[in-house]
Design a protein around this motif. Structure first.
Motif, PDB file in Angstrom:
ATOM      1  N   THR A 181      -7.974  -5.519   1.304  1.00  0.00           N
ATOM      2  CA  THR A 181      -7.248  -4.496   1.609  1.00  0.00           C
ATOM      3  C   THR A 181      -8.556  -3.513   1.557  1.00  0.00           C
ATOM      4  O   THR A 181      -9.365  -2.733   2.012  1.00  0.00           O
ATOM      5  CB  THR A 181      -6.229  -4.448   1.071  1.00  0.00           C
ATOM      6  N   ASN A 199       0.481   5.050 -16.417  1.00  0.00           N
ATOM      7  CA  ASN A 199      -0.906   4.155 -15.929  1.00  0.00           C
ATOM      8  C   ASN A 199      -2.353   5.214 -16.666  1.00  0.00           C
ATOM      9  O   ASN A 199      -2.920   4.179 -15.583  1.00  0.00           O
ATOM     10  CB  ASN A 199      -0.340   3.557 -14.749  1.00  0.00           C
ATOM     11  N   SER A 220      -2.349   8.447 -11.104  1.00  0.00           N
ATOM     12  CA  SER A 220      -1.329   7.426 -11.681  1.00  0.00           C
ATOM     13  C   SER A 220      -0.392   8.237 -11.538  1.00  0.00           C
ATOM     14  O   SER A 220      -0.435   9.127 -11.284  1.00  0.00           O
ATOM     15  CB  SER A 220      -2.007   6.336 -11.658  1.00  0.00           C
ATOM     16  N   GLY A 226      -1.622  -3.430 -11.059  1.00  0.00           N
ATOM     17  CA  GLY A 226      -1.959  -4.913 -10.654  1.00  0.00           C
ATOM     18  C   GLY A 226      -1.026  -5.335  -9.908  1.00  0.00           C
ATOM     19  O   GLY A 226      -0.744  -5.506  -8.608  1.00  0.00           O
ATOM     20  N   VAL A 237      -3.430  -2.833  -4.823  1.00  0.00           N
ATOM     21  CA  VAL A 237      -4.914  -2.651  -3.785  1.00  0.00           C
ATOM     22  C   VAL A 237      -5.816  -1.665  -4.358  1.00  0.00           C
ATOM     23  O   VAL A 237      -7.158  -1.207  -4.578  1.00  0.00           O
ATOM     24  CB  VAL A 237      -4.125  -1.626  -1.929  1.00  0.00           C
ATOM     25  N   GLY A 238      -4.747  -0.298  -5.245  1.00  0.00           N
ATOM     26  CA  GLY A 238      -5.096   1.255  -6.047  1.00  0.00           C
ATOM     27  C   GLY A 238      -6.225   0.527  -6.655  1.00  0.00           C
ATOM     28  O   GLY A 238      -7.198   1.082  -7.450  1.00  0.00           O
ATOM     29  N   VAL A 257      -5.396   7.485  -4.708  1.00  0.00           N
ATOM     30  CA  VAL A 257      -3.878   7.730  -4.775  1.00  0.00           C
ATOM     31  C   VAL A 257      -3.201   6.713  -4.512  1.00  0.00           C
ATOM     32  O   VAL A 257      -3.101   5.720  -4.288  1.00  0.00           O
ATOM     33  CB  VAL A 257      -3.009   8.661  -3.715  1.00  0.00           C
ATOM     34  N   GLY A 306       8.187  -1.307  -7.353  1.00  0.00           N
ATOM     35  CA  GLY A 306       7.222  -0.699  -6.884  1.00  0.00           C
ATOM     36  C   GLY A 306       6.846  -0.056  -7.430  1.00  0.00           C
ATOM     37  O   GLY A 306       5.610   0.949  -7.475  1.00  0.00           O
ATOM     38  N   SER A 351      -2.728   3.162  -9.635  1.00  0.00           N
ATOM     39  CA  SER A 351      -2.310   1.695 -10.631  1.00  0.00           C
ATOM     40  C   SER A 351      -1.614   0.309 -10.082  1.00  0.00           C
ATOM     41  O   SER A 351      -1.408  -0.682 -10.544  1.00  0.00           O
ATOM     42  CB  SER A 351      -1.563   2.131 -11.308  1.00  0.00           C
ATOM     43  N   GLY A 352      -1.898   0.804  -8.365  1.00  0.00           N
ATOM     44  CA  GLY A 352      -1.410  -0.856  -7.790  1.00  0.00           C
ATOM     45  C   GLY A 352      -2.465  -1.948  -7.716  1.00  0.00           C
ATOM     46  O   GLY A 352      -3.088  -1.759  -8.039  1.00  0.00           O
TER      47      GLY A 352
HETATM   48  N1  LIG Z   1      -2.471  -1.294   6.151  1.00  0.00           N
HETATM   49  C1  LIG Z   1      -3.015  -2.361   4.887  1.00  0.00           C
HETATM   50  O1  LIG Z   1      -3.712  -3.275   5.978  1.00  0.00           O
HETATM   51  C2  LIG Z   1      -1.826  -3.484   3.888  1.00  0.00           C
HETATM   52  C3  LIG Z   1      -2.707  -3.709   2.619  1.00  0.00           C
HETATM   53  C4  LIG Z   1      -1.916  -4.229   2.324  1.00  0.00           C
HETATM   54  C5  LIG Z   1      -0.911  -3.348   1.261  1.00  0.00           C
HETATM   55  N2  LIG Z   1      -0.712  -1.909   2.443  1.00  0.00           N
HETATM   56  C6  LIG Z   1       0.416  -0.684   1.592  1.00  0.00           C
HETATM   57  O2  LIG Z   1      -0.251  -0.749   0.650  1.00  0.00           O
HETATM   58  C7  LIG Z   1       0.271   0.134  -0.397  1.00  0.00           C
HETATM   59  C8  LIG Z   1       0.299  -0.703  -1.796  1.00  0.00           C
HETATM   60  O3  LIG Z   1       0.198  -1.553  -2.190  1.00  0.00           O
HETATM   61  P1  LIG Z   1      -0.085  -2.532  -3.492  1.00  0.00           P
HETATM   62  O4  LIG Z   1       0.512  -3.694  -3.411  1.00  0.00           O
HETATM   63  O5  LIG Z   1      -1.106  -1.652  -3.597  1.00  0.00           O
HETATM   64  O6  LIG Z   1       1.496  -1.360  -3.998  1.00  0.00           O
HETATM   65  P2  LIG Z   1       1.880  -1.938  -5.308  1.00  0.00           P
HETATM   66  O7  LIG Z   1       0.563  -2.669  -5.336  1.00  0.00           O
HETATM   67  O8  LIG Z   1       3.352  -2.333  -5.447  1.00  0.00           O
HETATM   68  O9  LIG Z   1       1.555  -0.541  -6.014  1.00  0.00           O
HETATM   69  C9  LIG Z   1       2.211   0.712  -5.137  1.00  0.00           C
HETATM   70  C10 LIG Z   1       1.596   1.064  -7.022  1.00  0.00           C
HETATM   71  O10 LIG Z   1       1.909   2.785  -6.952  1.00  0.00           O
HETATM   72  C11 LIG Z   1       2.395   3.737  -7.873  1.00  0.00           C
HETATM   73  N3  LIG Z   1       2.922   4.422  -7.171  1.00  0.00           N
HETATM   74  C12 LIG Z   1       4.441   5.515  -7.462  1.00  0.00           C
HETATM   75  N4  LIG Z   1       4.790   5.949  -6.938  1.00  0.00           N
HETATM   76  C13 LIG Z   1       3.069   7.065  -6.810  1.00  0.00           C
HETATM   77  C14 LIG Z   1       2.445   8.488  -6.178  1.00  0.00           C
HETATM   78  N5  LIG Z   1       3.397   8.242  -5.978  1.00  0.00           N
HETATM   79  N6  LIG Z   1       1.419   8.504  -6.901  1.00  0.00           N
HETATM   80  C15 LIG Z   1       0.958   7.705  -7.357  1.00  0.00           C
HETATM   81  N7  LIG Z   1       1.244   6.398  -7.762  1.00  0.00           N
HETATM   82  C16 LIG Z   1       1.758   5.379  -7.293  1.00  0.00           C
HETATM   83  C17 LIG Z   1       3.544   3.050  -8.394  1.00  0.00           C
HETATM   84  O11 LIG Z   1       3.258   2.629  -9.396  1.00  0.00           O
HETATM   85  P3  LIG Z   1       4.508   4.004 -10.591  1.00  0.00           P
HETATM   86  O12 LIG Z   1       5.818   3.854 -10.052  1.00  0.00           O
HETATM   87  O13 LIG Z   1       4.358   3.405 -12.283  1.00  0.00           O
HETATM   88  O14 LIG Z   1       3.865   5.560 -10.566  1.00  0.00           O
HETATM   89  C18 LIG Z   1       2.753   0.973  -8.840  1.00  0.00           C
HETATM   90  O15 LIG Z   1       1.841   0.799  -9.207  1.00  0.00           O
HETATM   91  C19 LIG Z   1       1.793  -0.523   0.195  1.00  0.00           C
HETATM   92  O16 LIG Z   1       2.653  -0.038   0.860  1.00  0.00           O
HETATM   93  C20 LIG Z   1       2.028  -1.597   0.925  1.00  0.00           C
HETATM   94  O17 LIG Z   1       2.598  -2.379   2.293  1.00  0.00           O
HETATM   95  C21 LIG Z   1      -1.067  -1.560   3.058  1.00  0.00           C
END
Ligand SMILES: NC(=O)c1ccc[n+]([C@@H]2O[C@H](COP(=O)([O-])OP(=O)(O)OC[C@H]3O[C@@H](n4cnc5c(N)ncnc54)[C@H](OP(=O)(O)O)[C@@H]3O)[C@@H](O)[C@H]2O)c1
Length: 352
Positions: free
Chosen positions: A163, A211, A207, A338, A188-189, A182, A334, A185-186
């Protein structure tokens, strides 16, 4: 040890031997998605081992992962998932969008892989990562594991990195650019931070306070706590902003992107992803949103970079398959850091 099962009825090579016949291939342990809903709809049971076609490889899955896409499909969220996965209940029973495992049989037309190859990648619309065996076309988004990687590490190498690479390329990221990530820590991030740093960008990672150290440790030159005044008052103009979470109104980000910069919205919501391109003529920074593509060539790039030790995936937790519902509950909350890995069939998790 690879379990012996009868692959008759298939036009397959099992451990190099051609096999043909009429019987079925036995059963395997899998987490089956019995309905849409809460994590408890995932139940461990015995199901038939998938039957590979002539162009497929049969893989013993050692590890999978739970990513944001996995809980969204199970829930489903958005509702529109039902249009391709089944209106009342999921047509696909064994979910799991990624895998790392070992080839145990190949269809007779398969040329790219052979028994014993250790592969990792995406199961695409076939899913099946939560079963002990998965059959995938040889042209699927999969490739050989990086040397020195365990199955668990390799299972964390597909989703976030594919991604992130897709969107960083769309943003035409270049050395020396300032990039704000932004949600650093996730899954994708963390991948976006590591890849952007590899491409020579100056990365600021946003983050939670807890984190910040993690985000620094994977290469961000600067970190910002999303609850701090420092972030609220940050007046930096960035070449690229990548928002992986979608909690900040996208127009707020526009204040911080240079006029010739790019705003990448990885989680804009279904409706916004559709109308944002129509608004482009009214805004100078280029807005990138939509669904990321998962390409094999990208996976090969990721594999090579991982093998050269340019980065290692961040793994938050590892669950055995029997705790798949707990793994989904944790990821759906959420807050993971990683990746969350699931050990599926692996008795061993030794390195390649
Ligand atoms: N468009 C596409 O093709 C595509 C592909 C893949 C994923 N996605 C989308 O991308 C999103 C992220 O995916 P992911 O797998 O990386 O999610 P994830 O691994 O569940 O991570 C989300 C991260 O965001 C942090 N977070 C929460 N609130 C935040 C804020 N306000 N500001 C900054 N960080 C914050 C969380 O930690 P804390 O809560 O501790 O801060 C957590 O580490 C998902 O909604 C997914 O559906 C889209």
């Amino acid at each position: 040890m690879i379990r012996q099962f009868n692959l008759t009825g298939l036009h397959c090579k099992l451990n190099g031997q051609a096999v043909m016949g009429q019987e079925n291939s036995g059963t395997m342990r899998a987490a089956v998605c019995t309905a849409y809903g809460a994590p408890e709809v995932l139940q461990l049971t015995e199901v038939p081992v998938p039957i590979p076609g002539p162009h497929d490889v049969l893989i013993r899955v050692h590890a999978s992962a739970v990513n944001s896409a996995d809980w969204r499909l199970r829930r489903p969220d958005p509702w529109g998932v039902r249009l391709f996965l089944g209106l009342r209940k999921p047509r696909v029973k064994v979910l799991g969008g990624v895998f790392a495992g070992e080839v145990v049989a190949t269809g007779t037309k398969v040329t790219r892989f052979r028994s014993g190859d250790r592969l990792f990648g995406s199961t695409l619309m076939r899913f099946g990562g939560y079963g002990e065996y998965v059959a995938l076309p040889e042209k699927a988004t999969m490739t050989t594991m990086p040397r020195g990687f365990s199955f668990n590490d390799a299972a964390a190498l597909s989703f976030g990195y594919l991604t992130a690479l897709h969107y960083l390329r769309k943003a035409k990221i270049a050395a020396g650019q300032s990039v704000l990530i932004v949600g650093a820590s996730g899954s994708v991030g963390t991948a976006a931070v590591q890849l952007a740093v590899h491409f020579g960008a100056k990365v600021t990672g946003v983050s939670s306070k807890a984190n910040l150290e993690l985000v620094r440790s994977i290469g961000a030159a600067r970190t910002l706590d999303y609850n701090s005044d420092e972030y609220a008052k940050d007046k930096t103009q960035y070449d690229v902003i990548v928002d992986t979470v979608g909690k900040v109104p996208w127009k707020d980000h526009l204040q911080r992107v240079k006029a010739d910069g790019k705003l990448v919205l990885i989680n804009p919501g279904t409706l916004r992803a559709m109308y944002l391109p129509l608004l482009q003529p009214f805004y100078k920074p280029r807005i990138v949103a939509g669904v990321g593509a998962e390409k094999r060539v990208d996976l090969e790039i990721i594999r090579d970079l991982a093998e050269q030790k340019k980065f290692r995936p961040v793994i938050d937790r590892t669950y055995p398959l029997v705790q798949i519902a707990e793994a989904h509950r944790y990821v759906e909350a959420g807050h993971k850091k990683g990746n969350v890995v699931v050990m599926v069939a692996g008795e061993s998790n030794d390195s390649n």
